[in-house]
Enzyme design. Structure first.
Site, PDB file in Angstrom:
ATOM      1  N   CYS A   1       0.162   5.053  -4.598  1.00 38.06           N
ATOM      2  CA  CYS A   1      -1.159   4.597  -4.217  1.00 38.06           C
ATOM      3  C   CYS A   1      -2.164   5.737  -4.368  1.00 38.06           C
ATOM      4  O   CYS A   1      -1.902   6.856  -3.948  1.00 38.06           O
ATOM      5  CB  CYS A   1      -1.108   4.116  -2.767  1.00 38.06           C
ATOM      6  SG  CYS A   1      -2.722   3.671  -2.119  1.00 38.06           S
TER       7      CYS A   1
ATOM      8  N   CYS B   1      -3.519   6.612  -0.546  1.00 37.39           N
ATOM      9  CA  CYS B   1      -2.728   7.282   0.504  1.00 37.39           C
ATOM     10  C   CYS B   1      -1.439   7.909  -0.032  1.00 37.39           C
ATOM     11  O   CYS B   1      -0.654   8.460   0.736  1.00 37.39           O
ATOM     12  CB  CYS B   1      -2.413   6.292   1.620  1.00 37.39           C
ATOM     13  SG  CYS B   1      -1.222   5.033   1.123  1.00 37.39           S
TER      14      CYS B   1
ATOM     15  N   CYS C   1      -0.223  -1.681  -2.012  1.00 40.73           N
ATOM     16  CA  CYS C   1       0.288  -0.558  -1.237  1.00 40.73           C
ATOM     17  C   CYS C   1       0.691  -1.069   0.145  1.00 40.73           C
ATOM     18  O   CYS C   1      -0.145  -1.577   0.886  1.00 40.73           O
ATOM     19  CB  CYS C   1      -0.766   0.533  -1.120  1.00 40.73           C
ATOM     20  SG  CYS C   1      -0.294   1.817   0.050  1.00 40.73           S
TER      21      CYS C   1
ATOM     22  N   CYS D   1      -1.436   1.202   3.121  1.00 35.15           N
ATOM     23  CA  CYS D   1      -2.877   1.101   3.412  1.00 35.15           C
ATOM     24  C   CYS D   1      -3.486  -0.222   2.931  1.00 35.15           C
ATOM     25  O   CYS D   1      -4.648  -0.502   3.179  1.00 35.15           O
ATOM     26  CB  CYS D   1      -3.638   2.275   2.799  1.00 35.15           C
ATOM     27  SG  CYS D   1      -3.880   2.147   1.028  1.00 35.15           S
TER      28      CYS D   1
ATOM     29  N   ASP E   1       6.414  18.406 -29.527  1.00 33.47           N
ATOM     30  CA  ASP E   1       7.509  18.313 -28.560  1.00 33.47           C
ATOM     31  C   ASP E   1       8.056  16.895 -28.609  1.00 33.47           C
ATOM     32  O   ASP E   1       7.390  15.934 -28.246  1.00 33.47           O
ATOM     33  CB  ASP E   1       6.949  18.632 -27.160  1.00 33.47           C
ATOM     34  CG  ASP E   1       7.998  18.475 -26.074  1.00 33.47           C
ATOM     35  OD1 ASP E   1       9.133  18.028 -26.381  1.00 33.47           O
ATOM     36  OD2 ASP E   1       7.685  18.789 -24.922  1.00 33.47           O
TER      37      ASP E   1
HETATM   38 ZN   LIG Z   1      -2.085   3.213   0.026  1.00 31.88          ZN
END
Ligand SMILES: [Zn+2]
Length: 455
Positions: free
Chosen positions: A209, A212, A231, A234, A362
């Protein structure tokens, strides 16, 4: 006066590099023009009556630009756009200069569509205020070229923050892209509402998220980190869509979906396979709808678009067919593999890996591409390119039956071997990195199988 000199020098540079057969001369003229007249982009772009549209993001820039150009042209707009590979400031300057008169007082176009490298975005929005900015998606590209993904997002963020008047189209299914709204409130969200699920179990580039840092929960994961997410901590979640696709019908040949906005839906059909191409089509449609272009114009013109040079190209060779699918990063490669698995039929494959600058020096990214999803589809396989041995090793770890895999580093000979693997009426599926694709196309050109070398 400076613009006149800049345009003159650009014209000479273009002619000289054409005479010297050094490609189309797409960036040097712009580089010189900007040195002489640093404000050339501002001066010329501001003369386009319908303004400019910038397209940035990791994947899909070129195809989306082509689709959008097709729709706008069908709507009788004269579109100017930078050819692929020139998505830095100099490429845009070059394109504008090429389409203006010598004095820089008149530009031969109604609207500009420019692909812009993510890192170049701040430089461009310093020079012009675009009508529209589109951010397609953000995936980890070759490690040696970009820093981490969040940094790329904040670079784009700083660019869109500078132009609050621009309408910013964000991919709602990509949490990182969707989070860019904090930089510019004038946003339209596009995305998919469907129950499709990716077969891939691979690493997700951006799974936490942005508010948060808690791990996101996916109700549906379409591919990579794109999907319907929330999420649990939150409550941050995929934003509500302004433009969306639903009822997806995907096949190895083409894609169909319902395209909807406000209260109405239309059927969208594109001649390109792969979910990622549906995203490209959706972004192009969304911008066109925002510009109030009629549904029927959108439907008809999108349906006619074919793939950009080598990205997904079908080449007839007598009764046999080559299907070229450019691969350039782990997510893109995995998506191509998922597309090939739609019909579950065994296929002859030709894989080519180079490690030149344009491919990414690479090559460790091949370990993040999910070749494990390909082994059940693989009938016979030929591997080639500068790093053919690395590719072979990758196939070994992906549980391929090595008894069916041949290695030939010489591309031309490898092509013949791969071709011998298929019967009349069958298709050879070719997955090259960028410079390998160019090499292959040159061979096909010399054998008169494709018409041009560059777009
Ligand atoms: Zn969150």
């Amino acid at each position: 006066m400076r613009i006149l000199i800049a345009n003159l020098i650009a014209k000479i540079a273009r002619m000289t590099s054409r005479l010297a057969k050094r490609g189309g001369g797409t960036t040097l003229p712009g580089l010189l023009a900007e040195k002489i007249a640093p404000n050339i982009i501002t001066k010329l772009a501001n003369q386009l009556p319908q303004g400019i549209i910038l397209i940035t993001g990791t994947n899909g820039k070129t195809t989306t630009a082509r689709m959008l150009a097709a729709v706008l042209e069908a709507n009788n707009l004269k579109v100017i756009y930078n050819s692929s590979g020139s998505n830095l400031s100099r490429g845009i300057a070059s394109c504008l200069s090429q389409n203006s008169n010598l004095l820089g007082t008149k530009i031969n176009g109604d609207i500009g569509i420019f692909e812009v490298d993510e890192a170049t975005m701040p430089e461009i929005t310093k020079k012009v205020t675009p009508k529209i900015i589109l951010v397609t998606n953000l995936f980890r590209d070759q490690l040696d070229r970009y820093g981490e993904l969040n940094k790329t997002a904040s670079i784009i963020g700083s660019a869109i923050k500078r132009v609050p008047e621009s309408i910013v189209f964000l991919n709602a299914d990509d949490p990182l892209v969707a989070s860019l709204k904090k930089y510019n409130k004038n946003v339209r969200y596009f995305g998919i509402n469907d129950h499709i699920e990716t077969k891939s179990n691979g690493a997700i580039d951006s799974k936490n998220c942005l508010e948060c840092d808690h791990e996101l929960r996916y109700e549906h994961r379409y591919f990579g980190h794109l999907g319907t997410y929330e999420c649990p901590k939150c409550g941050a979640k995929k934003p509500k869509l302004d433009y969306g696709l639903s009822n997806l019908r995907l096949s190895v040949e083409k894609s169909i979906a319902n395209y909807g906005f406000s209260d109405h839906k239309i059927l969208l059909e594109i001649q390109l396979p792969g979910l990622y191409n549906l995203y490209n089509a959706l972004a192009a449609c969304a911008i066109a709808s925002e510009m109030r272009i009629k549904d029927t114009t959108i439907q008809d013109s999108i349906k006619k678009v074919t793939a950009a040079f080598g990205r997904m190209e079908s080449v007839e060779v007598g009764t046999k067919k080559l299907f070229l699918l450019l691969v350039k990063n782990p997510t893109g490669f995995t998506q191509v593999i998922e597309t090939l698995s739609y019909d579950n039929k065994p296929k002859s494959l030709f894989l080519l890996l180079n490690d030149k600058f344009a491919d990414g020096t690479d090559i460790s990214w091949i370990w993040d591409a999910e070749l494990e999803l390909l082994n059940k589809l693989a009938d016979r396989v030929v591997v080639s390119g500068i790093r053919a041995e690395d590719l072979l090793l990758r196939l070994k770890y992906a549980d391929f039956d090595l008894g069916n895999v041949m290695i030939e580093k010489n591309v031309e000979q490898a092509l013949d071997l791969a071709f011998a693997n298929i019967q009349e009426g069958e298709t050879l599926y070719v997955m090259p990195t960028y410079t390998a694709m160019l090499e292959l196309r040159k061979i096909l050109y010399n054998r008169s199988l494709v018409k041009g070398l560059v777009e």
